[in-house]
Design an enzyme around this catalytic site. Sequence first.
Site, short mmCIF file in Angstrom:
data_model
loop_
_atom_site.label_atom_id
_atom_site.label_comp_id
_atom_site.label_asym_id
_atom_site.label_seq_id
_atom_site.Cartn_x
_atom_site.Cartn_y
_atom_site.Cartn_z
N ASP A 84 -2.50 10.07 3.81
CA ASP A 84 -4.01 9.93 3.97
C ASP A 84 -4.79 10.72 4.71
O ASP A 84 -4.81 10.81 6.16
CB ASP A 84 -4.20 8.18 4.69
CG ASP A 84 -5.53 7.77 4.80
OD1 ASP A 84 -6.53 8.56 3.97
OD2 ASP A 84 -5.51 6.70 5.34
N ARG B 156 -7.50 -0.37 0.80
CA ARG B 156 -7.95 -1.76 0.18
C ARG B 156 -8.44 -1.52 -1.24
O ARG B 156 -8.41 -2.18 -1.96
CB ARG B 156 -9.40 -2.18 1.17
CG ARG B 156 -10.48 -1.40 1.08
CD ARG B 156 -11.20 -1.60 2.50
NE ARG B 156 -10.85 -1.23 3.54
CZ ARG B 156 -11.56 -1.49 4.68
NH1 ARG B 156 -12.50 -2.19 4.74
NH2 ARG B 156 -10.92 -1.07 5.91
N GLU C 164 -9.16 3.51 2.19
CA GLU C 164 -8.66 3.83 0.65
C GLU C 164 -7.83 2.80 0.33
O GLU C 164 -7.55 2.51 -0.86
CB GLU C 164 -8.14 5.27 0.42
CG GLU C 164 -6.86 5.52 1.10
CD GLU C 164 -6.59 5.12 2.62
OE1 GLU C 164 -7.68 5.21 3.26
OE2 GLU C 164 -5.41 4.94 2.95
N ASP D 203 -12.23 6.95 3.46
CA ASP D 203 -11.04 6.66 4.44
C ASP D 203 -10.80 5.18 4.55
O ASP D 203 -9.58 4.68 4.86
CB ASP D 203 -11.21 7.15 5.98
CG ASP D 203 -9.84 7.22 6.76
OD1 ASP D 203 -8.98 7.38 6.04
OD2 ASP D 203 -10.15 7.70 7.93
N LYS E 17 0.88 -1.05 0.13
CA LYS E 17 -0.10 0.01 0.01
C LYS E 17 0.79 1.24 0.12
O LYS E 17 1.78 1.27 0.74
CB LYS E 17 -0.96 -0.01 1.25
CG LYS E 17 -1.90 1.17 1.45
CD LYS E 17 -2.78 1.34 2.76
CE LYS E 17 -3.35 2.66 2.92
NZ LYS E 17 -3.99 2.58 3.91
N ASP F 50 1.59 6.06 5.56
CA ASP F 50 0.76 5.20 5.03
C ASP F 50 1.11 4.60 3.74
O ASP F 50 0.25 3.90 3.08
CB ASP F 50 -0.75 6.11 4.64
CG ASP F 50 -1.75 5.15 4.91
OD1 ASP F 50 -1.73 4.10 5.49
OD2 ASP F 50 -2.91 5.63 4.47
N LYS G 19 -10.34 12.50 8.24
CA LYS G 19 -9.93 12.22 9.61
C LYS G 19 -9.84 13.42 10.74
O LYS G 19 -9.69 14.55 10.30
CB LYS G 19 -8.46 11.80 9.55
CG LYS G 19 -8.29 10.43 8.91
CD LYS G 19 -6.86 9.79 8.94
CE LYS G 19 -6.62 8.68 8.06
NZ LYS G 19 -7.38 7.33 8.80
N1 BES Z 1 -4.32 4.67 6.89
C1 BES Z 1 -5.34 4.20 7.54
C2 BES Z 1 -4.93 2.99 8.65
C3 BES Z 1 -3.90 3.60 9.91
C4 BES Z 1 -4.84 4.09 11.05
C5 BES Z 1 -2.87 3.19 9.85
C6 BES Z 1 -3.90 4.68 12.01
C7 BES Z 1 -2.05 3.43 10.95
C8 BES Z 1 -2.59 4.37 11.95
C9 BES Z 1 -6.55 3.58 6.71
O1 BES Z 1 -6.48 4.05 5.66
C10 BES Z 1 -7.88 4.06 7.32
O2 BES Z 1 -8.07 4.96 7.52
N2 BES Z 1 -8.65 2.94 7.85
C11 BES Z 1 -9.71 3.19 8.51
C12 BES Z 1 -10.97 2.08 8.06
C13 BES Z 1 -12.04 2.25 8.29
C14 BES Z 1 -12.78 3.67 7.64
C15 BES Z 1 -13.12 1.09 7.88
C16 BES Z 1 -9.63 2.74 10.03
O3 BES Z 1 -8.97 2.10 10.20
O4 BES Z 1 -10.31 3.64 10.78
ZN ZN Z 2 -4.82 4.78 4.76
MN MN Z 3 -7.73 5.87 5.53
#
Ligand code: BES
Ligand code: ZN
Ligand code: MN
Length: 497
Positions: free
Chosen positions: A265, A346, A344, A342, A260, A283, A272
């Site tokens: 992000d 995947r 994204e 968010d 990824k 990220d 966020k």
């Molecule tokens: N990049 C984030 C995940 C992340 C969070 C990595 C904190 C490192 C530290 C990812 O893109 C994300 O935002 N995931 C969301 C998914 C949700 C919207 C289903 C999450 O984990 O909140």
């Molecule tokens: Zn992310």
């Molecule tokens: Mn995200």
Amino acid sequence: MPTVTLSSTAPATTTTDALVIALAPGKGKKPEVVSPGFTTAQRTRLADALAAVGATGKSGDLARIPGGSGIKASLVVAVGTGTDEPTAESTMRAVGSAVRSLAGTKRVAICLPVADDEAMLSIALGALLAAYDFTDFRGKSGKDRPEPVRAITVLLESAPSAAQKRAIKDIVIVADGVILARDLVNTPPSALHPVELAAAATDSVAGLPVKVKVWDVPALKRAGCGGILAVGMGSAHPPRLVRMDYAPKGATAHLALVGKGITFDTGGISIKPAANMDEMKADMGGAAAVIGAVQTIARLGLPIRVTGWVPTAENMPSGTAQRPGDVITMFDGTTVEVLNTDAEGRLVLADALGMAVAEKPDLIIDAATLTGAQRIALGARIAGVMGNTDEAREQVCSAAGNAGEAVWPMPLPADLRAALDSPVADIANIGDRLGGMLSAGIFLKEFIPADQAWVHMDIAGPAYNEKAPYGYTPKGGTGAAVRTFVQVAAEMAEGSA
Ligand code: BES
Ligand code: ZN
Ligand code: MN
């Protein structure tokens, strides 16, 4: 990167600025020097002096005393080893803490018990990974920072063999790969947009037998990479996809690595909160691991074909950004309802996984800073490993253990798939909040045919150390997953030889 030299000089007469020795809790009141090569008199004097400054020999303990009286080094640093049998990881950590504490010192000689070549390599790797500082973006504050150790000598009891010298050369290559990944993660998002990440991937294998192909936006459109395009379309900095193909003559096994590569992000329209959003520069930790690993594998000349895939985009909110409710079509034709912009990672991975699948490799492994839920479940230091077969997942977990990276197996429960059902498309991009790491894994699994072995590593926590440095791990980018990737490749190469 510091230099590493093997030497069989006696520790007391080794010319160096600092000498690192091992100390264990003794049977009496005093700790005991367990490093080889000292005379009994030297051992007693060192143990007395170390006891006087409060050294215990307990694991994690660090103590310093001046050299002198027969010890050529001006400084002696004793690392506590505790009473447990040392493991590769405990050795790396102990050496790492010592070398990190010696920043500002040029030459360091390390004299620890070296039971076998694996121990020798753990000492060298722990030292190499600890002698790290990221100063590319420092101005005046960079000048008075102590410089990482520049020259490391690992002391052995007998003259180093040619095989040992070769093994050290290889471990330096591995350390280089980890440090490349750390540097990429630490580079600010203003200096590492998708175009620059793609350029870094290309540059990382310059002069090596690796073919690099980069898809720009028109090429991504022609290829049908709807996920990468949708995530990237909110940004003024366009997305890219990179393929790095290392195909040495005669290789039979084929490993695909997918990482990824979200260079920043924000969450997109599903934005966020402000707190700690800066950490989302990390990220692209999965992409950094793929780039670091492909470079390492090619430099080592491992006899296995390895194809690295880096889907990269910047996830921004804007008038051109994708919206919650949009339906996009992925590389393999699957339609996805984007309920949360968010989620994204995947989306970009789905396209890259689809392209990796089309080449039918023996195994696909992806690494991604995919979910906050990974950090809730396993903490900041342990990666979650999922897969579509127990065998493939175990293969990766076992290789990670052999490489000294902390991972733990996680399930992909089929019942979580229902929550990803969409009323308008083949699948939605978010499902149950509970078990969020697993839902993300289930989403990715949608893009993998049943007969394709695939493993997913969620490295959201391990890719970036937001806390204080520990052992050989600095603050910031860690280079997580590079060593696991290289180890899997080495084990597959061995198995197919
Ligand atoms: N990049 C984030 C995940 C992340 C969070 C990595 C904190 C490192 C530290 C990812 O893109 C994300 O935002 N995931 C969301 C998914 C949700 C919207 C289903 C999450 O984990 O909140
Ligand atoms: Zn992310
Ligand atoms: Mn995200």
